[in-house]
Scaffold this motif. Structure first.
Motif, PDB file in Angstrom:
ATOM      1  N   ALA A 417      67.434  72.674  66.295  1.00 34.08           N
ATOM      2  CA  ALA A 417      68.856  72.487  65.985  1.00 34.08           C
ATOM      3  C   ALA A 417      69.303  71.028  66.149  1.00 34.08           C
ATOM      4  O   ALA A 417      69.989  70.491  65.281  1.00 34.08           O
ATOM      5  CB  ALA A 417      69.707  73.396  66.862  1.00 34.08           C
ATOM      6  N   ASP A 420      68.160  69.215  63.421  1.00 36.67           N
ATOM      7  CA  ASP A 420      68.679  69.775  62.168  1.00 36.67           C
ATOM      8  C   ASP A 420      67.564  70.005  61.152  1.00 36.67           C
ATOM      9  O   ASP A 420      67.663  69.626  59.989  1.00 36.67           O
ATOM     10  CB  ASP A 420      69.752  68.857  61.576  1.00 36.67           C
ATOM     11  N   PRO A 422      65.264  72.429  58.774  1.00 38.51           N
ATOM     12  CA  PRO A 422      65.558  73.663  58.024  1.00 38.51           C
ATOM     13  C   PRO A 422      64.505  74.759  58.198  1.00 38.51           C
ATOM     14  O   PRO A 422      63.919  75.247  57.225  1.00 38.51           O
ATOM     15  CB  PRO A 422      65.610  73.164  56.580  1.00 38.51           C
ATOM     16  N   ASN A 454      74.603  73.190  64.043  1.00 36.79           N
ATOM     17  CA  ASN A 454      73.754  73.083  62.850  1.00 36.79           C
ATOM     18  C   ASN A 454      73.175  74.413  62.357  1.00 36.79           C
ATOM     19  O   ASN A 454      72.601  74.459  61.269  1.00 36.79           O
ATOM     20  CB  ASN A 454      72.593  72.088  63.052  1.00 36.79           C
ATOM     21  N   LEU A 455      73.295  75.482  63.134  1.00 34.87           N
ATOM     22  CA  LEU A 455      72.710  76.753  62.704  1.00 34.87           C
ATOM     23  C   LEU A 455      73.572  77.443  61.657  1.00 34.87           C
ATOM     24  O   LEU A 455      74.806  77.469  61.753  1.00 34.87           O
ATOM     25  CB  LEU A 455      72.558  77.711  63.887  1.00 34.87           C
ATOM     26  N   ILE A 456      72.909  78.038  60.676  1.00 34.57           N
ATOM     27  CA  ILE A 456      73.516  79.033  59.789  1.00 34.57           C
ATOM     28  C   ILE A 456      73.063  80.387  60.322  1.00 34.57           C
ATOM     29  O   ILE A 456      71.861  80.626  60.484  1.00 34.57           O
ATOM     30  CB  ILE A 456      73.055  78.841  58.331  1.00 34.57           C
ATOM     31  N   THR A 479      69.624  72.614  53.995  1.00 33.21           N
ATOM     32  CA  THR A 479      68.964  71.630  54.860  1.00 33.21           C
ATOM     33  C   THR A 479      69.187  71.874  56.345  1.00 33.21           C
ATOM     34  O   THR A 479      68.834  71.032  57.171  1.00 33.21           O
ATOM     35  CB  THR A 479      69.465  70.214  54.507  1.00 33.21           C
ATOM     36  N   HIS A 480      69.782  73.016  56.691  1.00 30.68           N
ATOM     37  CA  HIS A 480      70.033  73.344  58.098  1.00 30.68           C
ATOM     38  C   HIS A 480      69.138  74.511  58.540  1.00 30.68           C
ATOM     39  O   HIS A 480      68.659  75.286  57.703  1.00 30.68           O
ATOM     40  CB  HIS A 480      71.495  73.753  58.307  1.00 30.68           C
TER      41      HIS A 480
END
Length: 648
Positions: A417, A420, A422, A454-456, A479-480
């Motif tokens: 994280a 960042d 992916p 930064n997390l989805i 990109t995350h």
């Protein structure tokens, strides 16, 4: 399920506790082992549970309780799914038919269940640290007689925690015995250099035989300090001359003994009796066969790890038979979809920590062994390995059970994280998993993931949504780090192979229109909302339903619309009520000055035990009935408040 009475054999029927076991003659132990093995086969065939691992430690369990004064001497199992014989011999035979059933005994050692269960063990590789802690506490208390035994499988030995513990144990000067149960298996076949290392030991018996002969000879002589020192020097010379294999453990300060046959109960009793007299930390290496004594389980140990109900005579495992197509398991949707995506995108890599079958990464491993990897029981390594690959432009799908991901939390934050990167994390077994119970429930992932930058964070409501999220996660503009969490078991769509569609990041969707009440759900629990809505419609109540899909980023535009339109809000999630979707909505309301009535449904702030998932969802109040009851209650409260206001 109706109780089917299963009778123990004549010897086993006389044993309630280990004190009864110790009254048997050595000659009777083989008979007891046969009866105990047959009893477990009968029990698991009728009631289900973990199978092959338990058959592999029958003789070891009997020998341990025969030689050591349990519970004074403390025994730690690793992993606990091999402790059925232990439970049967320690006061729980008469209730063993309730194993893993709602309200019954746990399928794993549990301190609150028995004084013989010295440490709760649901996840692997903790036994050496725990037993060492107990041994150090005994030393601190001045108790030099108490013995401490950690039984650890060769699969569990691959984890870093086990090596950290051995590194400390070697300088601890404690009465610690580590028993390495080597069967080349965890759930799937073991992998890595340690597997090859142990194989080298077991296939190089020359040194072990010579060492045993040396100590047997010296045992007939008066053992002065000088003769002991001479014996040690001769042993070291033999070791250096014949093999390098035992140096790893002895370099860590552990005296190494073995390997010996783990199914020879007489040899085990003799060896354990001798080891009791040797002070200090030591390791006994035993060789066992997972599934020992039941031919189908010996032949296919992965299949028979936890086979469900089966016919013990012909070995036929019971399968659900349905006249209509059934939804697939979410894990299979993951595995087959990943293979499909990998065929289209050569940058996709699959990683799993020791769960290729459980996670269904096996499909990709079979077709693309150079692009899908089992790294052993090493969740921390799996995450940082994935991060390293991501720095080189690869799109890594790291599949880990939700509760196992907790073990790699630091790596998730620092190595993924903060940088960042992916990496795609596919968290299987999210929510309440069922009979495995508290140690395996994926109750906390939404809460522990949400604060991380930064997390989805996403959760599909069905198989089609899961495929689309997996497709979206590998697109070049994502990109995350991307989390997809999904439950154990079957989904809801038999016809699930739909064309891929990109899912807009951070956007929910409306499932049903309604009035007065809006239900916001995330993940598979949205299907419970659909059922509850059907129930409520028959009563003239029509709640609106919104599938949020993403916990992070939240669909703020949708939340504004919902909060402005509906006075009553209910959130539903298969995760902790603290810190998840409900908490996020409450924070959003406070930040923007909304005063809607809010009810958060999910896993309560307590340990939830084992049972069928439907039983646990009902207990926690977020199955269809619980959701419908919450809506009725909120509407009734609104009526009462309105009536009270008009009377004023």
């Amino acid at each position: 399920m109706a109780n089917i009475e299963i009778q123990p054999g004549p010897l086993l029927s006389q044993i309630e506790y280990p004190d009864d076991l110790r009254k048997l003659s050595r000659e009777q132990l083989n008979i007891l082992c046969d009866e105990l093995r047959e009893y477990i086969i009968d029990m698991v065939s009728v009631y289900g549970g973990h199978f092959a691992a338990n058959l592999g430690v029958i003789e070891l369990t009997v020998a341990l309780h025969y030689v050591f004064q349990t519970p004074y001497d403390q025994l730690v199992w690793d992993v606990g799914h091999q402790a059925y014989a232990h439970k049967i011999l320690t006061g729980r035979r008469k209730v063993f038919h309730t194993n893993r059933r709602y309200g019954g005994i746990s399928g794993f050692p549990r301190r609150s269940e028995s004084i013989y269960d010295t440490f709760g063990v649901g996840h692997s590789s903790t036994s050496i640290s725990a037993a060492l802690g107990m041994a150090m506490a005994a030393k601190y208390a001045g108790d030099t007689q108490r013995q401490h035994i950690a039984v650890i499988g060769d699969g569990a030995m691959t984890a870093g925690l086990a090596f950290e513990a051995m590194n400390h144990a070697g300088v601890s000067d404690t009465n610690l015995l580590i028993i390495l149960n080597d069967n080349c298996m965890s759930i799937d076949p073991n992998v890595g250099a340690l597997k090859e290392y142990l194989t080298d030991i077991t296939t190089s018996p020359t040194y072990n035989k010579l060492r045993q002969d040396l100590w047997r000879l010296l045992g007939k002589l008066p053992m002065s300090d000088i003769s002991r020192e001479l014996a040690a020097k001769i042993e070291a010379g033999l070791k250096g001359l014949l093999t390098r294999s035992s140096n790893l453990f002895e370099a860590l300060g552990l005296r190494y003994f073995g390997p010996i046959d783990g199914h020879n109960v007489q040899k085990l009793v003799d060896t354990l009796t001798d080891l009791k007299q040797i002070p200090g930390p030591k390791l006994l290496h035993i060789i066992t066969v997972k599934g020992k004594g039941y031919a189908p389980a010996e032949k296919d140990q992965t299949k028979w790890h936890a086979p469900g109900l089966f016919d013990k005579v012909n070995g036929e495992i019971q399968k659900k038979i349905s006249p209509t197509p059934q939804p697939p398991k979410y894990q299979d949707v993951f595995g087959l979809t990943l293979l499909e995506l990998a065929e289209q995108n050569d940058k996709i890599i699959g990683i799993t920590p020791a769960m290729p079958s459980g996670s269904s990464l096996k499909f990709m491993m079979e077709k693309m062994p150079h692009r899908a990897f089992d790294v052993g029981i090493c969740e921390q390594h799996a995450v940082t390995l994935s991060a390293g690959m991501a720095t080189q432009g690869l799109k890594v799908y790291c599949t880990i059970y939700s509760s196992f991901m907790q073990r790699a939390y630091d790596q998730l934050i620092h190595d993924v994280a903060i940088q960042d990167l992916p990496v795609v994390f596919c968290l299987d077994r999210a929510g309440l998993v069922g009979e495995d119970g508290a140690t395996h429930h994926g109750a906390y992932d939404l809460a522990y993931l949400r604060p991380i930058p930064n997390l989805i964070i996403s959760a599909p409501m069905n198989e089609e949504e899961m495929r689309n999220l997996m497709y979206t996660a590998q697109l070049p503009h994502i990109t995350h780090p991307f989390v997809i969490r999904y439950p154990r078991g079957e989904g809801v769509m038999p016809d699930w192979r739909k064309p891929f569609r990109e899912v807009p990041i951070g956007k929910g969707r409306q499932i049903a229109e309604g009035k007065e009440v809006a239900i916001l759900s995330i993940g598979h629990a949205g299907n419970f909302v659909t059922e509850a809505s059907k129930m409520l419609l028959t009563e003239g109540i029509q709640p609106a339903h919104f599938d949020m899909r993403f916990l992070k980023p939240l669909d703020e535009e949708l939340l504004h619309q919902v909060l402005q339109q509906f006075p009553i809000i209910v959130t539903v999630e298969d995760g902790s009520r603290i810190g998840g979707l409900g908490s996020a909505v409450a924070e959003f309301m406070a930040l923007h000055g909304y005063h809607n009535q809010l009810r958060i449904l999910g896993i309560p702030d307590r340990v939830v035990e084992h049972g069928k998932p439907a039983e646990l969802h009902h207990e926690c109040g977020y199955d269809a009935e619980g959701i419908a009851a919450a809506v009725r209650s909120l509407l009734q409260e609104k009526v009462m408040v309105s009536t009270s206001g008009s009377n004023c």
